[in-house]
Design a protein around this motif. Structure first.
Motif, PDB file in Angstrom:
ATOM      1  N   THR A  55       0.839  -1.143  -0.016  1.00 32.11           N
ATOM      2  CA  THR A  55      -0.085  -0.172  -0.189  1.00 32.11           C
ATOM      3  C   THR A  55       0.849   1.229  -0.025  1.00 32.11           C
ATOM      4  O   THR A  55       1.935   1.260   0.403  1.00 32.11           O
ATOM      5  CB  THR A  55      -0.865   0.014   1.264  1.00 32.11           C
ATOM      6  OG1 THR A  55      -0.034  -0.147   2.431  1.00 32.11           O
ATOM      7  CG2 THR A  55      -1.794  -1.124   1.234  1.00 32.11           C
ATOM      8  N   THR A  56       0.201   2.413  -0.461  1.00 33.43           N
ATOM      9  CA  THR A  56       0.991   3.790  -0.498  1.00 33.43           C
ATOM     10  C   THR A  56       1.008   4.031   0.886  1.00 33.43           C
ATOM     11  O   THR A  56       1.763   4.897   1.442  1.00 33.43           O
ATOM     12  CB  THR A  56       0.336   4.691  -1.311  1.00 33.43           C
ATOM     13  OG1 THR A  56      -1.080   4.865  -0.956  1.00 33.43           O
ATOM     14  CG2 THR A  56       0.369   4.150  -2.901  1.00 33.43           C
ATOM     15  N   GLU A  57       0.100   3.593   1.959  1.00 28.43           N
ATOM     16  CA  GLU A  57       0.076   3.975   3.352  1.00 28.43           C
ATOM     17  C   GLU A  57       1.294   3.725   4.089  1.00 28.43           C
ATOM     18  O   GLU A  57       2.013   4.414   4.676  1.00 28.43           O
ATOM     19  CB  GLU A  57      -1.053   3.279   4.150  1.00 28.43           C
ATOM     20  CG  GLU A  57      -2.546   3.769   3.643  1.00 28.43           C
ATOM     21  CD  GLU A  57      -3.586   2.684   4.331  1.00 28.43           C
ATOM     22  OE1 GLU A  57      -3.225   1.662   4.702  1.00 28.43           O
ATOM     23  OE2 GLU A  57      -4.690   3.350   4.483  1.00 28.43           O
ATOM     24  N   LEU A  58       1.934   2.616   3.782  1.00 29.98           N
ATOM     25  CA  LEU A  58       3.161   2.289   4.470  1.00 29.98           C
ATOM     26  C   LEU A  58       4.270   3.013   3.803  1.00 29.98           C
ATOM     27  O   LEU A  58       5.189   3.565   4.549  1.00 29.98           O
ATOM     28  CB  LEU A  58       3.330   0.624   3.968  1.00 29.98           C
ATOM     29  CG  LEU A  58       4.702   0.246   4.570  1.00 29.98           C
ATOM     30  CD1 LEU A  58       4.667   0.201   6.391  1.00 29.98           C
ATOM     31  CD2 LEU A  58       5.146  -1.140   4.247  1.00 29.98           C
ATOM     32  N   SER A  62      -5.394   3.724  10.384  1.00 26.24           N
ATOM     33  CA  SER A  62      -5.710   3.766   9.174  1.00 26.24           C
ATOM     34  C   SER A  62      -5.877   2.488   8.283  1.00 26.24           C
ATOM     35  O   SER A  62      -6.560   1.967   7.699  1.00 26.24           O
ATOM     36  CB  SER A  62      -4.824   4.542   8.265  1.00 26.24           C
ATOM     37  OG  SER A  62      -3.705   3.988   7.833  1.00 26.24           O
ATOM     38  N   ARG A  63      -4.775   1.578   8.806  1.00 27.17           N
ATOM     39  CA  ARG A  63      -5.112   0.158   8.541  1.00 27.17           C
ATOM     40  C   ARG A  63      -6.126  -0.669   8.965  1.00 27.17           C
ATOM     41  O   ARG A  63      -6.800  -1.368   8.437  1.00 27.17           O
ATOM     42  CB  ARG A  63      -3.555  -0.717   8.809  1.00 27.17           C
ATOM     43  CG  ARG A  63      -2.415  -0.280   7.862  1.00 27.17           C
ATOM     44  CD  ARG A  63      -2.652  -0.685   6.640  1.00 27.17           C
ATOM     45  NE  ARG A  63      -2.805  -1.921   6.183  1.00 27.17           N
ATOM     46  CZ  ARG A  63      -3.270  -2.348   5.015  1.00 27.17           C
ATOM     47  NH1 ARG A  63      -3.709  -1.576   4.135  1.00 27.17           N
ATOM     48  NH2 ARG A  63      -3.701  -3.809   4.713  1.00 27.17           N
ATOM     49  N   GLY A  64      -6.251  -0.405  10.183  1.00 33.29           N
ATOM     50  CA  GLY A  64      -7.840  -0.796  10.827  1.00 33.29           C
ATOM     51  C   GLY A  64      -8.896  -0.445  10.013  1.00 33.29           C
ATOM     52  O   GLY A  64      -9.707  -1.428   9.921  1.00 33.29           O
ATOM     53  N   LEU A  65      -8.950   0.655   9.566  1.00 39.11           N
ATOM     54  CA  LEU A  65     -10.332   1.270   9.000  1.00 39.11           C
ATOM     55  C   LEU A  65     -10.280   0.559   7.531  1.00 39.11           C
ATOM     56  O   LEU A  65     -11.273   0.196   7.209  1.00 39.11           O
ATOM     57  CB  LEU A  65     -10.131   2.715   8.815  1.00 39.11           C
ATOM     58  CG  LEU A  65     -10.598   3.398  10.229  1.00 39.11           C
ATOM     59  CD1 LEU A  65     -10.434   4.992   9.980  1.00 39.11           C
ATOM     60  CD2 LEU A  65     -11.663   3.296  10.817  1.00 39.11           C
ATOM     61  N   ALA A  66      -9.136   0.347   7.163  1.00 41.74           N
ATOM     62  CA  ALA A  66      -9.059  -0.231   5.665  1.00 41.74           C
ATOM     63  C   ALA A  66      -9.412  -1.691   5.918  1.00 41.74           C
ATOM     64  O   ALA A  66     -10.053  -2.387   4.984  1.00 41.74           O
ATOM     65  CB  ALA A  66      -7.663  -0.302   5.155  1.00 41.74           C
TER      66      ALA A  66
END
Length: 99
Positions: free
Chosen positions: A30-33, A81-85
């Protein structure tokens, strides 16, 4: 179910029932990481470069404890954010103890 009734599409239709794949990617894809890692590196670099003053005179504007506080906040934000995803995703785990 035979192999002939199943297609290789992630959202395949098997005997009229729609099968859903996982909704989210693994975290390393992911781009989040990427944004999280770049932000942490940015905080560390900023702390290193701004913190060149004499700490005894109180001129160290961005001390290590502030940098680690910001990294902690970034980590909490990333975890949320990962939890929401992952909140609406289905697990492909076949272990009966997790159901």
């Amino acid at each position: 179910m035979t192999a002939s009734t199943r297609t290789h599409n992630e959202n395949a239709t098997v005997k009229g029932v729609r099968v859903r794949g996982e909704e989210t990617k693994p975290s390393f894809k992911t781009t989040e990481l990427v944004v999280y890692v770049l932000a942490v590196i940015g905080v560390l670099v900023a702390s290193y470069t701004v913190g060149d003053g004499d700490a005894n005179n109180g001129s160290d504007y961005f001390a290590a404890d502030k940098a680690w506080w910001y990294i902690t906040l970034l980590t909490i934000g990333y975890m949320i954010s990962r939890g929401l995803a992952k909140a609406g995703s289905r697990s492909s785990d076949v272990d009966p103890r997790t159901h």
